[in-house]
Design an enzyme around this catalytic site. Structure first.
Site, PDB file in Angstrom:
ATOM      1  N   GLU B  44       0.842  -1.203   0.000  1.00  0.00           N
ATOM      2  CA  GLU B  44       0.000   0.000   0.000  1.00  0.00           C
ATOM      3  C   GLU B  44       0.878   1.254   0.000  1.00  0.00           C
ATOM      4  OE1 GLU B  44      -2.172   0.154   3.672  1.00  0.00           O
ATOM      5  OE2 GLU B  44      -3.480   1.789   3.029  1.00  0.00           O
ATOM      6  N   LYS B 126      -8.845   2.524  -1.485  1.00  0.00           N
ATOM      7  CA  LYS B 126      -9.276   1.836  -0.279  1.00  0.00           C
ATOM      8  C   LYS B 126     -10.715   2.225   0.045  1.00  0.00           C
ATOM      9  CE  LYS B 126      -6.266   1.728   3.285  1.00  0.00           C
ATOM     10  NZ  LYS B 126      -5.651   2.183   4.554  1.00  0.00           N
ATOM     11  N   CYS B 167      -5.584  -3.230   2.199  1.00  0.00           N
ATOM     12  CA  CYS B 167      -5.337  -3.211   3.650  1.00  0.00           C
ATOM     13  C   CYS B 167      -6.610  -3.268   4.508  1.00  0.00           C
ATOM     14  CB  CYS B 167      -4.494  -1.992   3.997  1.00  0.00           C
ATOM     15  SG  CYS B 167      -3.640  -2.144   5.584  1.00  0.00           S
TER      16      CYS B 167
END
Lengths: 613, 613
Positions: B44, B126, B167
């Protein structure tokens, strides 16, 4: 139209002091009752203080807040104040809700309650959670989805519907404002804890005017006052009419009860108590929760209804008393008062009896001392003169002059013996030797603080904190930094303003003219001037403002007219000083972006603004 | 089933170093290509480093990240690597979106892109934004609503569909995992920047197993390694099968390319390229965005397709090579390596060449010195012995012993002359006199740092930081605090572990036994012991853990078996020391809640845990 007398209790809550804050609610409700108000509005999170930060995640604290709310409702009734509707902010939890990741079971809420007749009549919670600038509320709270609409008897017969929103609910579109309009509320009351920054009073007034128009009802904005770590709340509570007229305004930075009479639209006849669903116009739905407060004795008889206890409390039917409108402070007065308030409350709320600071003869320490004296009085301010071999004569005489003007206890501790003791062993030169002197001074202050119990005030300004023009554990040592968020050019402006204030009042200006006019110097080597290392402050400060507060990149700064070479040099200084700022004490925020909660950059950071694409 | 060779590039990015991070992407993609991988996954925010904090709000930085992404895609193709699909995290902005209050125009996104054939093929962001603990992502980002599903040729003929999540998308229910399942993805790849804390490796494995089962596909979890201010990323990347089998695992705290062959479900024949809407099972809808990567030369011919360049790179059809599975470190090894990694990267990424610290003969400074030597080697570690009148003889001999064992340059600076110089003027007694000694030592270190350019390491442990058992600007002075988050009992355990490690390797134990076994003392007055002021550490540390990390209130602490009087005393110490912690340097987080970003309490705070209801 029905008329309602409302009181705004613009008070100073202390974080964590549930007993003290609850006592203040009872005390100010009594004053409101004495003034004939039927409803009193307190600030956001009144019972807990604001912001409570991670205390919101501590179960014992949340429970205590909820208990304090119930206890306050009971105590109000016990003391004969049950007839007043009390709108008060507190910390609640939403049992049964599956909390967001990171929140404890019984998700915390930034809540408001209406207390009446010994009970908690209805509660709600902030719908829009600010999570920018100094705010981290998405970390702590679940959003509310209820807009309470409380029906109460007006002073002149009839009934009105009062809706409640909380602080950020005004600053974002949709949510409680949109729902209050749909509910046909007669009035929107809004508890706030809105931190001060320059120019915000006007922004709030414009905002309230817009939201009152949207709600199609008058709006009551009650704000906290007082200092809490790096925030200062300035009060300046507002009442605006549905047409945008300013009807009442509270003072800035002072506790006050603002009592005003409002002409309000009558409650909707077709809206019975209970819940209904409304489109919040922000992609969510909310519940309108209508409750009816029991009518007070004598209700239904307008002439009786407005005859209440207390001096000056009786409004006659049709006699509307809007106002008062406290005058707003001008820019410098406002900033100065914010700094004094921040310093005063940090001292008081942390239990210090006195402060100590180093007086160099320069303008930063002169202004800091003056703020301290205005905050807590000259008897509680101690200053130390710490001349070195490089101190000019005027350093000592200017500092002594200031101490004399303000009646402060001053002592002199020459630093040469301590500096010599270090140099004998370490043989320091250059920057290390300069820093040594600053650190010896820091140590003397800390030693006197430990020995005598004073809070050490740090005297650095924002320009110096930005560029790293200070010594870690030296002049940056201390527990509170009153002018930390004040650019150097404003340090001078405030000093001149404070002197002029004194002159207007026929008093001696507190700050020696020479401290204001002489070229600034750290006096850590012979003949040193700030301009050896930095540009003139009237060039530096606008550049810092654009880089730090406006977050402009290098290209934007150059396009805005700043010298390219200077941009590169100053940005590098600012970026490199992040580690120093991380260890700096807190000080009151007065600008749109302070160093602290407002600006959060990594220390480890290889990003360098590009000067060519 | 089609087979795909995938590489996880578990690398060390540096915040802000876009050029360096982009170069690492090219470098590790080449290694992946050489190993015969058709797809490589980076962590990430690989291009920017993580976390970038308020750099996300700076327009120039966001633009630079987007440019770096495009530049990296082009450079990969230029260098003959365009045939590898590269999944890489970066900072993006969503032009055109009306941003949330507090976000700049062009709202920032924590994004991932798939690069292929010189182009940015597809991007996503995300969906779940963590905003608890050390995370503040709701401050910075708008959530993503796209799940890319990338079709690529398998190594053995046929095609597979690879979905991407980021994540936190694994840690919260609904969102990309639910959507990837609906899309029928063959594989879910997840770039991560997941900070280390004790026990997290197992939590991650359990999580990945659960999410793989939900997705009904293997899951590839690629984590960052390295230190960034108070965070350490531990790597330990994972590949798990749809049935929960651990197929591959990377090393902890080290860069590595993990190459593994996966048997995957074939791509759905009925799913053409383009967008479709899916219910994200979290109250939102998301878009499945299907793209097809051009087949590489030789595709359609399985025997050709798996013949690629590089040593050991050729897998034969049907020859699956799962693994490797690096062994996990045990608890103390893991913590110790985290501390070494944090210290090493703070030094390296901030451009320091050396460190300096005070060696007292006690265990805290002994362990800190050992960590420093393990991080950067004995030649770059400088220690200073600063005995005072109250230093016992073993203080000096134990410190000298350690320096000798580890081959560190040591010097001795007796502090008596400096202390005397202060005392001559200030006549200090009691606590002030004790603090003076600690501050003189802090000043000596800072002076040597200024003169010689070393980073000062602070040697305080978590128990002492919690209780305020330290001197501001004294032993707390410094730029980085390696054992700041390590409770005292664990300081001993780590020291014993490190010595045992050396013994197992046939080397001399680095820490003198006497530093481990003697009763701890600050040696600031004659015969002083820590136990004069604090309980035994094996009583104190569990109490601190429950109060600080588990956030228990007093009643819960007592119910958990802690002595009520001790609870009251220790809580008061912890609460009162907040101002000291605020000025403490950063150090690596190893526990569930560190002092720093993780635990945020007001300094001004009158809340006192109730001992009676």
């Amino acid at each position: 139209m029905p008329q309602l007398r409302i009181a705004l209790a613009q008070v100073n809550a202390t974080v964590g002091d549930l007993d003290g804050n609850a006592a203040a609610v009872v005390d100010w409700t009594r004053r409101a009752a004495d003034a004939g108000a039927r409803i009193v509005v307190f600030p956001e999170m009144m019972l807990t203080g604001y912001p409570v930060e991670d205390l919101a995640l501590r179960g014992s604290f949340v429970e205590a807040s909820v208990r304090a709310l119930r206890g306050t409702a009971a105590r109000l009734a016990d003391e004969g104040l049950g007839h007043v509707a009390v709108v008060v902010g507190y910390l609640d939890r939403q049992a049964g809700l599956t909390p967001r990741v990171g929140l404890p079971a019984g998700a915390p809420r930034d809540a408001a309650a209406v207390l009446h007749g010994g009970s908690v009549v209805v509660t709600s919670a902030k719908h829009h959670l600010p999570n920018y600038g100094v705010f981290d509320e998405y970390r702590y709270f679940v959003p509310g989805d209820v807009v309470p609409v409380v029906r109460l008897a007006a002073d002149t017969g009839g009934e009105v519907d009062v809706a409640v929103a909380i602080c950020e609910d005004l600053w974002q579109d949709g949510g409680p404002v949109a729902v209050a309009r749909q509910a046909g509320a007669s009035l929107l009351v809004v508890p706030n804890a809105s931190p001060y920054e320059r120019g915000k009073a006007q922004a709030r007034l414009d905002l309230c005017r817009g939201r009152a128009a949207e709600t199609d009802a008058p709006l009551v904005y009650c704000n906290l006052i007082g200092g809490q770590d790096e925030l200062v709340f300035d009060g300046a509570s507002l009442v605006v009419g549905a047409d945008g007229t300013l009807l009442a305004r509270g003072p800035q930075f002072a506790e006050a009860l603002i009592v005003t009479d409002l002409e309000l639209r009558a409650a909707r006849a077709d809206a019975p108590p209970g819940d209904e669903t409304a489109d919040a116009r922000d992609g969510t739905t909310m519940t309108i929760r209508r409750v009816v407060l029991p009518a007070p004795p004598g209700a239904g008889n307008p002439a009786e209804a407005i005859t209440r206890t207390g001096p000056g409390a009786v409004a006659q039917p049709g006699e509307s008393r809007p106002g008062p409108i406290w005058p707003g402070l001008d820019d410098l007065a406002e900033v100065y008062t914010a700094l004094v308030t921040g310093a005063r409350d940090y001292v008081a709320k942390n239990g210090f009896r006195s402060v100590i600071l180093a007086l160099s003869g320069g303008i930063d320490s002169a202004l800091t001392a003056t703020i301290a004296v205005d905050a807590i009085g000259p008897d509680r301010v101690h200053v130390v003169l710490m001349p070195s071999a490089y101190s000019s004569e005027h350093s000592v005489t200017d500092a002594e002059d200031l101490a004399k003007r303000q009646g402060i206890a001053a002592r002199t501790v020459p630093i040469a013996p301590m500096v010599d003791a270090f140099e004998a062993d370490l043989r320091l030169t250059g920057l290390a030797a300069e820093n040594l002197q600053a650190r010896v001074r820091g140590m003397v202050l800390m030693s006197l603080s430990n020995a005598e119990g004073h809070l050490v005030l740090t005297t650095g300004n924002k320009s110096e904190l930005a560029t790293g023009y200070s010594t870690l554990y030296g002049d940056s040592a201390g527990g509170f930094a009153p002018i930390k968020d004040v650019p150097k050019t404003m340090v001078w402006a405030l000093s001149r303003w404070r002197n002029a204030q004194a002159e207007r009042a026929g008093a001696e200006p507190p700050i020696p003219e020479n401290s204001i006019t002489k070229p600034p110097s750290a006096e850590l080597r012979p003949g040193q001037l700030d301009t050896d290392s930095l540009p003139e402050y009237d060039v530096l400060d606008p550049l810092l403002d654009d880089y730090v507060e406006k977050d402009m990149g290098a290209a934007e700064l150059i396009a805005a007219g700043h010298d390219p070479a200077l941009v590169q040099r100053i940005i590098a200084l600012v970026d490199r000083a992040e580690y120093k700022r991380r260890q700096y004490p807190p000080g009151p925020k007065i600008t749109a972006k302070n160093f602290g909660r407002d600006r959060r950059l990594p220390i480890t950071n290889r990003w360098r603004e590009p000067y060519r694409d």
